[in-house]
Design a protein around this motif. Structure first.
Motif, PDB file in Angstrom:
ATOM      1  N   UNK A 194      79.335 -56.629   1.576  1.00 34.16           N
ATOM      2  CA  UNK A 194      79.856 -55.277   1.650  1.00 34.16           C
ATOM      3  C   UNK A 194      79.140 -54.388   0.657  1.00 34.16           C
ATOM      4  N   UNK A 195      78.929 -54.913  -0.518  1.00 33.69           N
ATOM      5  CA  UNK A 195      78.219 -54.148  -1.530  1.00 33.69           C
ATOM      6  C   UNK A 195      76.823 -53.793  -1.074  1.00 33.69           C
ATOM      7  N   UNK A 196      76.170 -54.775  -0.443  1.00 35.25           N
ATOM      8  CA  UNK A 196      74.820 -54.505   0.059  1.00 35.25           C
ATOM      9  C   UNK A 196      74.872 -53.420   1.126  1.00 35.25           C
ATOM     10  N   UNK A 197      75.889 -53.553   2.013  1.00 36.85           N
ATOM     11  CA  UNK A 197      76.019 -52.535   3.057  1.00 36.85           C
ATOM     12  C   UNK A 197      76.246 -51.157   2.473  1.00 36.85           C
ATOM     13  N   UNK A 198      77.121 -51.128   1.467  1.00 37.39           N
ATOM     14  CA  UNK A 198      77.389 -49.843   0.828  1.00 37.39           C
ATOM     15  C   UNK A 198      76.149 -49.315   0.129  1.00 37.39           C
ATOM     16  N   UNK A 199      75.427 -50.209  -0.471  1.00 37.37           N
ATOM     17  CA  UNK A 199      74.205 -49.791  -1.155  1.00 37.37           C
ATOM     18  C   UNK A 199      73.215 -49.229  -0.147  1.00 37.37           C
ATOM     19  N   UNK A 200      73.095 -49.915   0.980  1.00 38.83           N
ATOM     20  CA  UNK A 200      72.189 -49.415   2.021  1.00 38.83           C
ATOM     21  C   UNK A 200      72.635 -48.065   2.537  1.00 38.83           C
ATOM     22  N   UNK A 201      73.948 -47.956   2.748  1.00 36.17           N
ATOM     23  CA  UNK A 201      74.481 -46.690   3.249  1.00 36.17           C
ATOM     24  C   UNK A 201      74.222 -45.595   2.235  1.00 36.17           C
ATOM     25  N   UNK A 202      74.441 -45.889   0.997  1.00 37.91           N
ATOM     26  CA  UNK A 202      74.211 -44.905  -0.055  1.00 37.91           C
ATOM     27  C   UNK A 202      72.736 -44.533  -0.116  1.00 37.91           C
ATOM     28  N   UNK A 203      71.884 -45.530   0.044  1.00 37.91           N
ATOM     29  CA  UNK A 203      70.457 -45.250   0.033  1.00 37.91           C
ATOM     30  C   UNK A 203      70.084 -44.332   1.192  1.00 37.91           C
ATOM     31  N   UNK A 204      70.661 -44.600   2.348  1.00 41.79           N
ATOM     32  CA  UNK A 204      70.366 -43.751   3.507  1.00 41.79           C
ATOM     33  C   UNK A 204      70.890 -42.350   3.281  1.00 41.79           C
ATOM     34  N   UNK A 205      72.085 -42.280   2.686  1.00 43.64           N
ATOM     35  CA  UNK A 205      72.636 -40.960   2.408  1.00 43.64           C
ATOM     36  C   UNK A 205      71.738 -40.198   1.442  1.00 43.64           C
ATOM     37  N   UNK A 206      71.297 -40.895   0.446  1.00 39.50           N
ATOM     38  CA  UNK A 206      70.414 -40.258  -0.517  1.00 39.50           C
ATOM     39  C   UNK A 206      69.116 -39.816   0.149  1.00 39.50           C
ATOM     40  N   UNK A 207      68.622 -40.669   1.015  1.00 39.69           N
ATOM     41  CA  UNK A 207      67.382 -40.328   1.703  1.00 39.69           C
ATOM     42  C   UNK A 207      67.577 -39.093   2.569  1.00 39.69           C
ATOM     43  N   UNK A 208      68.713 -39.095   3.277  1.00 38.08           N
ATOM     44  CA  UNK A 208      68.996 -37.948   4.131  1.00 38.08           C
ATOM     45  C   UNK A 208      69.167 -36.696   3.293  1.00 38.08           C
ATOM     46  N   UNK A 209      69.857 -36.849   2.194  1.00 46.76           N
ATOM     47  CA  UNK A 209      70.079 -35.700   1.318  1.00 46.76           C
ATOM     48  C   UNK A 209      68.743 -35.184   0.806  1.00 46.76           C
ATOM     49  N   UNK A 210      67.900 -36.087   0.435  1.00 45.46           N
ATOM     50  CA  UNK A 210      66.592 -35.698  -0.088  1.00 45.46           C
ATOM     51  C   UNK A 210      65.789 -34.983   0.995  1.00 45.46           C
ATOM     52  N   UNK A 211      65.818 -35.542   2.177  1.00 47.36           N
ATOM     53  CA  UNK A 211      65.063 -34.924   3.266  1.00 47.36           C
ATOM     54  C   UNK A 211      65.607 -33.542   3.582  1.00 47.36           C
ATOM     55  N   UNK A 212      66.920 -33.436   3.549  1.00 44.74           N
ATOM     56  CA  UNK A 212      67.541 -32.134   3.817  1.00 44.74           C
ATOM     57  C   UNK A 212      67.131 -31.122   2.770  1.00 44.74           C
ATOM     58  N   UNK A 213      67.147 -31.540   1.557  1.00 41.72           N
ATOM     59  CA  UNK A 213      66.746 -30.643   0.480  1.00 41.72           C
ATOM     60  C   UNK A 213      65.304 -30.210   0.666  1.00 41.72           C
ATOM     61  N   UNK A 214      64.484 -31.125   1.048  1.00 41.50           N
ATOM     62  CA  UNK A 214      63.080 -30.778   1.277  1.00 41.50           C
ATOM     63  C   UNK A 214      62.952 -29.731   2.368  1.00 41.50           C
TER      64      UNK A 214
END
Lengths: 87, 197
Positions: free
Chosen positions: B101-121
């Motif tokens: 679950x932690x790994x899943x959450x970490x992956x989800x968080x990473x994707x969220x961060x990636x999406x956030x970063x892309x959006x900001x760009x």
């Protein structure tokens, strides 16, 4: 037979005494341990053991020789005592 | 049970000898030579062996209790151990699930961060592009304004220049006969042209 021994035998106390010896040995399953237990719980036994040890040493260190000699000295049949132990 | 085998040959005789010494023992023993009385002998010996028997029985009972207790303790320990192993297995599974679950959450968080970063760009790019467009528009507008200004200025200059020229002409021709440009009376054409000549 020695009157005292005769009395003891009549009263069954000699048999009881021998039974106590044998039952203790049976329970301990080891004569040495049984003897130590008897000595620890009976001062009379402890003193008799000390005297017996001394008598055995005085008679060359052979247990059978000392036993038969002492039995003869006191007018007791060694074989009878052996048989009583074996019963 | 074969007491002889239990005692051993010499063992039986040792007990026999001890027995004899208990009955006939030497001075100070109080049973044999000194004769403390048969009753005393019986009572003391019997008490001694009763105590011995009682102690032996107590010892046997204690041994049985200890053995039983030991077995109970062992059984309890085993049960506890089995329960602990079962729970340990469950804990391991839960730990794995939590880790997963932690790994899943970490992956989800990473994707969220990636999406956030892309959006900001994208936002930044959009802002940049907009700023650039605005700048271009401003520059164009400014240029046009400037052109109009220049045109207006040039027209003014030209108008003023014309006015200046006119005035200069007027000044230059003041008091000078001027050939009329228009006729009030018609004298014919000049020079006169005679008919038939």
């Amino acid at each position: 037979m020695n009157p005292m021994l005769q009395f003891l035998n009549q009263k069954g106390n000699l048999a009881a005494l021998i039974n106590s010896f044998t039952s203790t040995v049976k329970m301990a399953n080891n004569p040495a341990i049984a003897l130590q237990t008897l000595m620890d719980n009976n001062p009379e036994v402890k003193k008799a053991v000390e005297q017996a040890e001394k008598y055995i040493q005085e008679n060359g260190g052979d247990v059978e020789t000392a036993f038969r000699k002492y039995a003869d000295q006191n007018g007791v049949s060694a074989e009878n005592i052996i048989q009583m132990f074996k019963k | 049970m074969n007491e002889n085998s239990l005692f051993g040959g010499s063992g039986l005789m040792i007990f026999g000898l001890i027995l004899l010494f208990m009955i006939f023992g030497g001075g100070g023993f109080g049973y044999g030579a000194n004769g403390g009385g048969v009753a005393a002998l019986n009572a003391d010996m019997q008490r001694g062996f009763d105590t011995q028997n009682l102690n032996a029985q107590t010892s046997a009972i204690l041994s049985a209790v200890n053995a039983g207790t030991a077995q109970s303790v062992a059984a309890t320990n085993q049960s506890f151990h089995d329960s602990l192993m079962a729970n340990q297995g469950l804990y391991n599974e839960i730990s794995r699930d939590i880790a997963t679950l932690g790994i899943g959450q970490a992956n989800l968080l990473a994707k969220q961060n990636e999406c956030c970063c892309a959006t900001k760009e994208l936002i930044m790019q959009s802002n940049y592009d907009g700023a650039m467009r605005d700048a271009a528009t401003n520059a164009n507008f400014t240029a046009q304004i400037q052109g109009v200004k220049d045109m207006i200025a040039q027209n003014k200059i030209e108008a003023l220049q014309a006015q200046v020229n006119k005035l200069q002409l007027q000044q230059a021709t003041a008091g000078v006969l001027r050939f009329p440009n228009t006729w009030s009376y018609d004298a014919g054409q000049f020079p006169p042209v005679f008919a038939g000549v």
